[in-house]
Design a protein around this motif. Sequence first.
Motif, PDB file in Angstrom:
ATOM      1  N   ILE A 196       4.069   5.840  -5.412  1.00 25.62           N
ATOM      2  CA  ILE A 196       4.133   6.019  -6.859  1.00 25.62           C
ATOM      3  C   ILE A 196       3.102   7.033  -7.328  1.00 25.62           C
ATOM      4  N   PHE A 197       1.866   6.915  -6.848  1.00 21.15           N
ATOM      5  CA  PHE A 197       0.785   7.753  -7.367  1.00 21.15           C
ATOM      6  C   PHE A 197       0.558   9.041  -6.584  1.00 21.15           C
ATOM      7  N   LEU A 198       0.803   9.031  -5.283  1.00 23.12           N
ATOM      8  CA  LEU A 198       0.640  10.206  -4.419  1.00 23.12           C
ATOM      9  C   LEU A 198       1.852  10.286  -3.481  1.00 23.12           C
ATOM     10  N   PRO A 199       2.985  10.754  -3.989  1.00 18.84           N
ATOM     11  CA  PRO A 199       4.230  10.686  -3.208  1.00 18.84           C
ATOM     12  C   PRO A 199       4.169  11.272  -1.792  1.00 18.84           C
ATOM     13  N   PRO A 200       3.566  12.454  -1.560  1.00 16.09           N
ATOM     14  CA  PRO A 200       3.552  12.951  -0.178  1.00 16.09           C
ATOM     15  C   PRO A 200       2.747  12.068   0.784  1.00 16.09           C
ATOM     16  N   ILE A 201       1.678  11.455   0.290  1.00 15.37           N
ATOM     17  CA  ILE A 201       0.886  10.565   1.152  1.00 15.37           C
ATOM     18  C   ILE A 201       1.691   9.312   1.493  1.00 15.37           C
ATOM     19  N   VAL A 253       0.842  -1.198   0.000  1.00 10.01           N
ATOM     20  CA  VAL A 253       0.000   0.000   0.000  1.00 10.01           C
ATOM     21  C   VAL A 253       0.877   1.247   0.000  1.00 10.01           C
ATOM     22  N   ASN A 254       1.894   1.274   0.852  1.00 12.21           N
ATOM     23  CA  ASN A 254       2.796   2.423   0.893  1.00 12.21           C
ATOM     24  C   ASN A 254       3.542   2.589  -0.425  1.00 12.21           C
ATOM     25  N   LEU A 255       3.931   1.489  -1.043  1.00 13.06           N
ATOM     26  CA  LEU A 255       4.650   1.571  -2.306  1.00 13.06           C
ATOM     27  C   LEU A 255       3.755   2.121  -3.410  1.00 13.06           C
ATOM     28  N   VAL A 256       2.511   1.665  -3.487  1.00 12.38           N
ATOM     29  CA  VAL A 256       1.581   2.163  -4.503  1.00 12.38           C
ATOM     30  C   VAL A 256       1.296   3.643  -4.275  1.00 12.38           C
TER      31      VAL A 256
END
Length: 61
Positions: free
Chosen positions: A15-20, A9-12
């Motif tokens: 990739i898509f929402l770097p600050p989150i 989850v953190n990896l995805v």
Amino acid sequence: MSSNNISIVNLVLAIFLPPIGAFLQVGFSAHLFINIVLTLLGVFPGMLHAIWLVVTNKTGD
């Protein structure tokens, strides 16, 4: 789950929402603010930084 495992989850999110993704990995720390600045300068540098945080399993300093 072991602390050595990479969270998918953190990896995805990295990739898509770097600050989150960075926030979920390190919380409110200097790495989060660095990631926000890198993302504002360009999405790709922010994405690389967030992925690096997740892969190296960094925690808040």
